[in-house]
Design an enzyme around this catalytic site. Structure first.
Site, PDB file in Angstrom:
ATOM      1  N   LYS A   1      12.612  -5.087  -5.582  1.00  0.00           N
ATOM      2  CA  LYS A   1      11.227  -5.532  -5.749  1.00  0.00           C
ATOM      3  C   LYS A   1      10.846  -5.446  -7.222  1.00  0.00           C
ATOM      4  CE  LYS A   1       6.575  -4.470  -3.888  1.00  0.00           C
ATOM      5  NZ  LYS A   1       5.837  -3.596  -2.945  1.00  0.00           N
TER       6      LYS A   1
ATOM      7  N   SER B   1       3.072  -5.949   0.437  1.00  0.00           N
ATOM      8  CA  SER B   1       3.333  -6.608  -0.835  1.00  0.00           C
ATOM      9  C   SER B   1       4.813  -6.860  -1.111  1.00  0.00           C
ATOM     10  CB  SER B   1       2.766  -5.747  -1.971  1.00  0.00           C
ATOM     11  OG  SER B   1       3.419  -4.482  -2.029  1.00  0.00           O
TER      12      SER B   1
ATOM     13  N   SER C   1       3.480  -1.709   2.938  1.00  0.00           N
ATOM     14  CA  SER C   1       4.073  -2.839   2.213  1.00  0.00           C
ATOM     15  C   SER C   1       5.573  -3.015   2.402  1.00  0.00           C
ATOM     16  CB  SER C   1       3.760  -2.727   0.717  1.00  0.00           C
ATOM     17  OG  SER C   1       2.388  -2.892   0.487  1.00  0.00           O
TER      18      SER C   1
END
EC number: 6.3.5.7
Length: 482
Positions: free
Chosen positions: A76, A151, A175
């Site tokens: 990420k 996210s 997330s």
């Protein structure tokens, strides 16, 4: 070749049926062909990836490889790594190339894992749909008209699309788990403090936690063994003995008590989600587990408590982005104060600005006691609810999200609706507990649906083992988008 689980890829590499360079090359080719359609990766560097793969092959040839040596992984965009852009999907950090590496990334590099690239995310991890990214929304690989969740939506999407065998995500209010549910993969948020936060760009420091995302619970357990470590550079890192998170994978479920929170089984979740829950309940019972009703009475208060506290921490953490030391700087300004304001106005997106303003407000004089302090008290009540429930059960089964993945654009203009989509995940972060999402079925329109196992502190091995037993008896985790 890119359909393999992490464990399968590891076995092929260790038996020398394939080289790390060959495997990385296959993934890079698949990414080049498919990523433009889903926008899961935002930063790639083929030369760096292949250099790491060649080094991994050398270790394997010398006989000093680990089980993860040569296996590709995606990160990420919130994790720093020397020489890679780490932008947090924000214009503010679009030009930031990290001079150091996050501890959790270094742990995996030390194991010989190969970096594929950086995955898209909601800007500074603020969002539930992956639509707040400066680099554009990620599309759900099951249906590009739908969101992948957020996210960590980019990480979930690339694993689901088989553009990486595994990825790292971060979980502040769900997330990891919510996008894992929307994309049909497995993801675990560990107990707060188990994985170092050093080098992971902060959103809300008392909530943020890194975790693995992969096709199976077994893959997540293997990754967590390498990720978890004490780090003296992280003041919230827990100093504990090393443990084996794969130890309960073969443990039968007979005699386990599974808590079903009555607040989670009401009208909030739609019929498809309720059906997915029943799928897992049936599998658990078939393997000898018992279900009992438990209560989490403060559930409705978890969302306001979380968004007060997380926004307050965000307003403090993001104050470092001022255009002075690094990141974006406005081109036009008259004095220092105007440089600050212009830089932040240009560099931050609307959702980030909204949360900074909320956080600054609740921390301001006259409102601290009314909002921030009260939210901290609610946080303790939420944590107490879980501890009461765990006196009656081994772990809790709950929905991950109220629905399957919504359509792109359906929630982004309604922040309250977007916040409400986290109703089942946020309480776990308030209490600092571990929780895992695993695939459990599909909606009527063919979109994946996941459910979550919530455990008490440091019970990662238990919930990973339970999830593995469910996956041995089902095939939802083996399904991939066309």
């Amino acid at each position: 070749m890119t359909q393999y689980t992490l464990k399968q890829a590891s076995q092929l590499l260790q038996s020398k049926q394939i080289s790390s360079v060959e495997l990385a090359t296959e993934y890079l080719a698949a990414i080049a062909a498919q990523n433009p359609a889903i926008n899961g990766y935002i930063t790639l560097d083929q030369d760096k990836t292949l250099a790491e793969a060649r080094a991994a092959d050398a270790h394997i040839a010398q006989g000093n490889a680990t089980a993860l040596t040569g296996v590709p992984i995606a990160y990420k965009d919130i994790f720093c790594q020397t020489g890679w852009r780490s932008a947090c999907s924000s214009k503010m950090l679009d030009n930031f190339v990290s001079p150091y590496t996050a501890t959790v990334v270094q742990n995996l590099l030390d194991e010989g894992m190969v970096t594929l690239g950086r995955t898209n995310m909601d800007e500074f991890a603020m969002g539930s749909t992956n639509e707040t990214s400066f680099y554009g929304a990620t599309k759900n690989p099951w249906n590009p008209e739908h969101v992948p969740g957020g996210s960590s939506g980019g990480s979930a999407a690339v694993v689901a699309a088989r553009l990486a065998p595994a990825a790292l995500g971060s979980d502040t209010g769900g997330s990891i788990r919510q996008p894992a549910s929307h994309c049909g993969i497995t993801g675990i948020k560990p107990t707060y403090g188990t994985v170092s936060r050093f080098g992971m760009v902060a959103y809300a420091s008392s909530f943020d936690q890194a975790g693995p995302m992969a096709q199976t619970a077994e893959d997540c357990a293997i990754l967590l063994n390498a990720m978890a470590s004490f780090d003296e550079r992280d003041s919230t890192s827990l100093e504990r003995s090393k443990e084996d998170y794969t130890r309960d994978l073969d443990k039968p479920l007979k005699g386990m008590k599974i808590g079903l929170p009555k607040e989670y089984f009401g009208e909030g979740a739609d019929a498809d989600v309720q059906a997915a829950l029943q799928n897992v309940i049936n599998l658990l019972k078939a393997q000898g587990a018992e279900t009992i009703e438990v209560s989490l009475p403060q559930t409705a208060l978890s969302i306001p408590a979380y968004y007060v506290l997380a926004s307050a921490e965000a307003s403090t953490n993001l104050s470092r982005y001022d255009g002075v030391r690094y990141g974006h700087r406005a081109a036009q300004f008259g004095d220092l104060e105007e440089m600050y304001s212009n830089t932040r106005a240009e560099g931050f997106g609307s959702e980030v600005k909204r949360r900074i303003m909320i956080g600054t407000y609740v921390l301001s004089h006259g409102y601290y006691d009314a909002y921030y302090l009260k939210a901290q008290k609610l946080r303790r009540l939420v944590a107490n609810d879980f501890q009461t429930a765990f006196t009656q059960c081994d772990f809790i089964l709950a929905p991950t999200a109220p629905t399957a993945a919504p359509k792109l654009g359906s929630d982004i203009h309604d922040p309250v609706q977007m916040y409400l989509s986290d109703i089942y995940t946020i309480a776990v972060n308030l209490a600092g507990l571990p929780a895992l999402t695993l695939p459990a079925g599909f909606s009527g329109s063919g979109l994946p649906i996941g459910v979550q196992f919530i455990g008490n502190h440091f019970s990662e091995a238990k919930i990973l083992g339970a999830a593995h037993q469910v996956q041995l008896a089902s095939d939802w985790h083996t399904k991939a988008p066309a």
